[in-house]
Design an enzyme around this catalytic site. Structure first.
Site, short mmCIF file in Angstrom:
data_model
loop_
_atom_site.label_atom_id
_atom_site.label_comp_id
_atom_site.label_asym_id
_atom_site.label_seq_id
_atom_site.Cartn_x
_atom_site.Cartn_y
_atom_site.Cartn_z
CG ASP A 342 -51.37 -40.94 -53.59
OD1 ASP A 342 -51.61 -41.91 -54.31
OD2 ASP A 342 -52.13 -39.98 -53.42
CG ASP A 641 -53.14 -36.64 -55.00
OD1 ASP A 641 -53.50 -37.33 -55.98
OD2 ASP A 641 -51.94 -36.43 -54.74
CG ASP A 645 -56.40 -40.67 -57.16
OD1 ASP A 645 -56.14 -41.46 -58.08
OD2 ASP A 645 -55.56 -39.90 -56.67
P1 ATP Z 1 -47.57 -40.06 -56.42
O1 ATP Z 1 -48.24 -41.29 -56.13
O2 ATP Z 1 -46.13 -40.13 -56.22
O3 ATP Z 1 -48.24 -38.91 -55.81
P2 ATP Z 1 -48.50 -38.95 -58.69
O4 ATP Z 1 -49.89 -39.40 -58.55
O5 ATP Z 1 -48.14 -37.56 -58.33
O6 ATP Z 1 -47.58 -39.93 -57.98
P3 ATP Z 1 -48.71 -38.40 -61.31
O7 ATP Z 1 -49.21 -37.09 -60.84
O8 ATP Z 1 -49.60 -39.33 -62.03
O9 ATP Z 1 -48.08 -39.17 -60.14
O10 ATP Z 1 -47.42 -38.12 -62.16
C1 ATP Z 1 -46.87 -39.11 -62.97
C2 ATP Z 1 -45.77 -38.52 -63.79
O11 ATP Z 1 -46.29 -37.47 -64.58
C3 ATP Z 1 -44.64 -37.90 -62.97
O12 ATP Z 1 -43.64 -38.84 -62.71
C4 ATP Z 1 -44.15 -36.82 -63.88
O13 ATP Z 1 -43.21 -37.34 -64.78
C5 ATP Z 1 -45.37 -36.41 -64.65
N1 ATP Z 1 -46.01 -35.23 -64.07
C6 ATP Z 1 -46.40 -35.03 -62.80
N2 ATP Z 1 -46.98 -33.84 -62.65
C7 ATP Z 1 -46.98 -33.26 -63.85
C8 ATP Z 1 -47.45 -32.01 -64.36
N3 ATP Z 1 -48.05 -31.13 -63.60
N4 ATP Z 1 -47.25 -31.75 -65.66
C9 ATP Z 1 -46.66 -32.63 -66.47
N5 ATP Z 1 -46.20 -33.81 -66.07
C10 ATP Z 1 -46.34 -34.14 -64.77
#
Ligand code: ATP
Length: 940
Positions: A342, A641, A645
């Site tokens: 991630d 996480d 996943d």
């Molecule tokens: P990484 O691999 O970097 O950890 P991630 O798994 O955190 O990525 P996601 O959590 O799927 O990625 O988030 C994807 C997108 O969703 C982010 O780029 C953001 O724009 C949006 N996002 C993330 N967290 C939130 C949230 N709590 N509420 C609303 N939108 C969110």
């Protein structure tokens, strides 16, 4: 979407046990003397004294006597015991005593060490205590799950493991997987309604039981039972599964032990007949010789040695923040060829800080570091706050109200707990002076989910209710309307916003967009279909700098032939910029989730191999990528996480969960947990995995040839006939001394210098590969021959049998001491840097030298073991022989390393008997080793 406790039917218990599922919520508040504001800390403390800790007693384990006796429950040991009985029947008590002595010492050491290892490993499983989010004195807090008490109000969300038995008071889209309790793996929908008293646990949908997992939605509930009083506590009364300390390699070796036992019985019979019919030994003497052969060939210390090696390695990993949950994965770690990581928090620092706020007509900059709401918002150098403009105010409200993070004030200090992205947004709201989120009650919520990438809440108002939406900008843009300006180069058109977000994303910033919509007052629930035609409010950009240690670790991985791929939910340009600063991206190899969706599984195999960065992915993409990489023959470590996943982690060869931000569901399906969520820790674990495997192999490589050499001396003597160069009793002595001293030093051996530079181990490499068989045979014959030669030459030079035998015994021991040094590195030369890196080797050698001096020079031992004190000249011979043996083995290493390196380049491993063994592919095309993806041995 949301269910409420409606029925008010009252029911009570008949057996003294309360049927919480049949009671209405108000009655439960009354009975447990609690309220939606939660207990006070004082009352929680008092209850904790009354009810005890919320944990299950640990399994008391097997009876210690049985555990000790288990060390004798082995075919090889039975042979030794039979030998001891035979010698006792022959009246040779000394031999019997020594055989028992070896066994007893070995069992005692094994018992003590195994207990130590088990305790230590149990300690590891307690290193990551569970936490629970509770309301106490109207404040939301994160506390240790074990300090929960009946009456506590607990907040639950997807991904959580239920920390106690809970009666739900609110449940929004809540689903719980109750397999631990009911065996049913399909998640169950939860409500807050009252259920009949006689309902079975599986039908009590208003209850959340300890140990089960929230797979969807959010909820709140009252703790009704803790610790042993919970359903799971009643069923098991103790913690599940005490870990058995073994890995596939060790289990394979166990099986090898059985084959060895049969071979030993067979050899003993042959040599008995040879000695009797051809060499004409007396029956008495022959019995002793055969016992000597059997005893010398049995590697009785090896299982204990391997257990200690494994436990030491796993503890070392835990100290470095890599917590192994399933022991077999220690071996798989050494085979890993690609790490899929991630981005947020693993490769980056997870210190999200909002830097920019963008409205249709204005751009603001924000100062400050991390979540602490210390910083200011500027419009062209002018400080601004709430009241600045309607658009600005509404954006702050939108991001703060549409959040599950909690901000609490104690004195002048604010502390924020929750998801990093949301915490950064709350911090922004506080910097702008917006505190309204504290009193606002939401009517309904669609929680954030990385597949849909947005979150929405419904907030009640005086004249109308409002839906606030926040999420990935592409998603929010899709769900919004832009009156009359679409397609024009207006500053409030989707095109204009896309340009703005691209420019911010290419600076490596994470972007969140927000939108709102007014709805009538009677509108109390939100459905997915309600979230459209939203008014776009603006975007917020936040930084999260890469971890410096991750950059170094990635470089090390590349040197060690391990690829690193970044799989992120973030925007493609954000991912590319971060990937570049981490040196992951080569030749613009960045691809997005929607592009992956268009590919067939076969096409994906090539893409998975070629690209290093996968952006805007969902958990489903992760799973497909793991499969595609595995089809390419890769051994995949995958981090995760979120609750979704879990399938990708289960499928990966090594699933890695985040200890800090990971959900309990992912932790449950992972082989390893990172206590610090840091990529550098994965790299360390991979290298440590390689070292542990090396050390397990070194124990085999040390113990078997020393047994082989002892057996060789005995068998060669029978073949030569006449006087035995070493008596069976002396062989037993050597076994006793060396088995419990020298070998153990190898368990403490640090990783070889090349663990961080050599390519990963071939997944189909057998334990007793050609190299090991060769080395065992070569060393056995070499050391045995040198011992026989020393004996022979001393006799030739006029020494008596006593001297020659004492010299032969000491030569064999000296050879084993020197061979211990050889074994410190499997293929690399031993002399050089790192020679003194393991002091335990030198302690072991010093103790063996002292014991041998006692053996050779004390009259008591001379009488007991039929030895004679040696002269300096003989000692010199012995040392010279040991040194010669050491040099020959080092030369052999140089030669086999050359052959081995050549063979591995050709895609095989060194096998002097068959030349090159090709790497086998299994039916589905993967190159999984016999031991990869082993039966999962879960101990947390
Ligand atoms: P990484 O691999 O970097 O950890 P991630 O798994 O955190 O990525 P996601 O959590 O799927 O990625 O988030 C994807 C997108 O969703 C982010 O780029 C953001 O724009 C949006 N996002 C993330 N967290 C939130 C949230 N709590 N509420 C609303 N939108 C969110």
């Amino acid at each position: 979407m949301k269910t409420k406790d409606t029925k008010n039917k009252k029911s009570s218990n008949s057996t003294g046990q309360v049927h919480w599922h049949s009671l209405p919520v108000d009655e439960i508040y009354r009975r447990l003397d609690t309220s939606p504001e939660g207990l006070t800390d004082k009352s929680a403390e008092e209850r904790s004294l009354k009810y005890g800790w919320n944990k299950l007693p640990e399994k008391s384990g097997v009876n210690p006597v049985m555990k000790f006796l288990k060390h004798f429950d082995n075919l090889l040991i039975y042979i030794l015991l039979i030998a001891a009985v035979i010698t006792a029947l022959m009246g040779n008590w000394l031999v019997t005593g020594v055989i028992f002595g070896v066994e007893l010492i070995n069992a005692v050491i094994g018992y003590i060490q195994e207990n130590k290892a088990e305790r230590a490993i149990r300690g590891i499983s307690n290193m990551l205590p569970g936490h629970a989010k509770v309301i106490r004195s109207s404040q939301t807090k994160s506390i240790l799950a074990e300090s929960l008490v009946p009456g506590d109000i607990v907040l639950l969300k997807a991904g959580d493991k239920i920390p106690a038995d809970i009666r739900l008071t609110e449940a929004t889209n809540m689903k719980i997987e109750e397999a631990v309790l009911t065996g049913e793996s399909l998640p169950v929908n939860k409500t807050t309604e009252v259920f009949p008293e006689e309902s079975l646990p599986a039908d009590r949908k208003c209850m959340a039981y300890s140990g089960t997992l929230v797979t969807n939605g959010i909820g709140t509930g009252i703790v009704v039972c803790t610790g042993v009083h919970t359903q799971i506590g009643q069923i098991s009364k103790m913690m599940e599964d005490v870990q058995t300390l073994s890995t596939p390699l060790m289990r394979k070796f166990d099986r090898f032990g059985k084959m060895l036992a049969i071979a030993i019985i067979f050899l003993s019979a042959i040599f008995f007949m040879l000695g009797y019919f051809i060499q004409g030994y007396a029956l008495n003497e022959l019995f002793l010789i055969v016992v000597g052969i059997a005893v010398s060939l049995i590697p009785e210390g090896l299982p204990v040695l391997m257990t200690i090696t494994l436990a030491k390695g796993v503890l070392k990993m835990a100290k470095q923040n890599a917590i192994i949950r399933k022991l077999p994965s220690v071996e798989t770690l050494g085979e890993v060829t690609v790490i899929c990581s991630d981005k947020t928090g693993t490769l980056t620092k997870n210190e999200m800080t909002v830097t920019d706020v963008l409205l249709a007509n204005k751009q603001y900059t924000v100062t400050g570091v991390g979540y602490s709401p210390v910083g200011e918002i500027f419009d062209n150098g002018k400080k601004v706050a709430m009241g600045e403009s309607d658009g600005f105010d509404e954006l702050l409200q939108g991001v703060a109200l549409c959040s599950n993070s909690e901000a609490n004030k104690s004195g002048d200090e604010w502390s924020i707990i929750g998801d990093p992205t949301e915490s950064a947004l709350l911090s922004l709201a506080l910097k702008g002076g917006y505190y309204g989120f504290k009193n606002n009650k939401r009517l309904d919520i669609i929680p954030f989910d990385s597949s849909q990438k947005f979150m929405a809440v419904l907030i009640p108002g005086e004249h109308f209710n409002t839906i606030y939406l926040k999420g990935a900008p592409e998603k929010v843009l899709e769900m919004s309307v832009f009156h009359g300006s679409i397609g024009q180069s207006d500053t409030n058109s989707p095109e204009w916003w896309k340009e703005q977000l691209s420019s911010l994303a290419s600076e490596g910033k994470r972007i969140i967009a927000t939108a709102s919509k007014k709805v009538p007052l009677d509108y109390k629930n939100i459905l997915l279909s309600d979230v459209f035609n939203m008014d776009f409010l603006g975007i917020v950009a936040m930084i999260d700098p890469p971890r410096q240690e991750a950059i170094k670790a990635i470089e090390q991985c590349h040197q060690a032939g391990v690829e690193v791929k970044m799989i992120t939910g973030d925007h493609t340009l954000t991912a590319k910029a971060i990937g570049e600063s981490l040196n992951i991206v080569k030749e613009d190899n960045v691809i997005s989730g929607p592009e992956l969706e268009k590919l067939s599984d076969i096409e994906l195999e090539a893409v998975a191999k070629k690209y290093q960065v996968f952006a805007r992915t969902t958990p489903e993409h992760k799973l497909r990528l793991v499969k595609a990489l595995q089809s390419n023959g890769q051994i995949v470590a995958m981090t995760g996480d979120g609750v979704n996943d879990a399938p990708a982690l289960k499928r990966a060869d090594v699933g890695i969960a985040m200890g800090i931000k990971g959900t309990d569901v992912t932790k449950d399906s992972a082989e390893m947990i990172l206590a610090d969520d840091n990529f550098a820790t994965i790299a360390k674990a991979v290298f440590e995995g390689r070292s542990i495997y090396d050390n397990l192999k070194k124990s085999i490589l040390f113990v078997l040839p020393t047994n082989g050499a002892e057996g060789f001396v005995m068998m060669a003597s029978v073949l030569i006939g006449g006087h035995m160069p070493i008596t069976p009793l002396q062989i037993l002595w050597i076994n006793l001394v060396t088995a419990v001293t020298l070998g153990f030093a190898l368990a403490f051996e640090p990783g070889e210098p090349n663990v961080t530079t050599r390519p990963p181990r071939k997944p189909n490499e057998p334990i007793l590969d050609g190299f090991l068989i060769w080395r065992i045979g070569f060393v056995s014959v070499l050391l045995g021959s040198i011992t026989l030669m020393v004996h022979h030459f001393l006799i030739q030079f006029g020494a008596d049998y006593g001297h020659a035998r004492s010299a032969a015994v000491n030569t064999l021991v000296a050879g084993e001491v020197f061979y211990l040094l050889n074994c410190r590195y499997l293929r690399e030369p031993v002399l050089g840097k790192g020679f003194f890196s393991n002091p335990k080797v030198f302690y072991a050698i010093s103790s063996v030298v002292l014991i041998q001096l006692f053996f050779t020079y004390t009259p008591f031992m001379n009488i007991l073991f039929d030895t004679t004190p040696l002269h300096t000249r003989e000692l010199t011979w012995i040392l010279a022989a040991g040194l010669l043996f050491f040099i020959i083995v080092e030369i052999e290493k140089m030669i086999t390393k050359k052959i081995f390196d050549n063979d591995s380049e050709k895609g095989g491993y060194f096998n002097p008997f068959k030349k090159i063994v090709p790497i086998r592919k299994s039916e589905n095309g993967t190159m999984k080793s016999l031991w990869s993806n082993p039966s999962r041995n879960n101990f947390m």
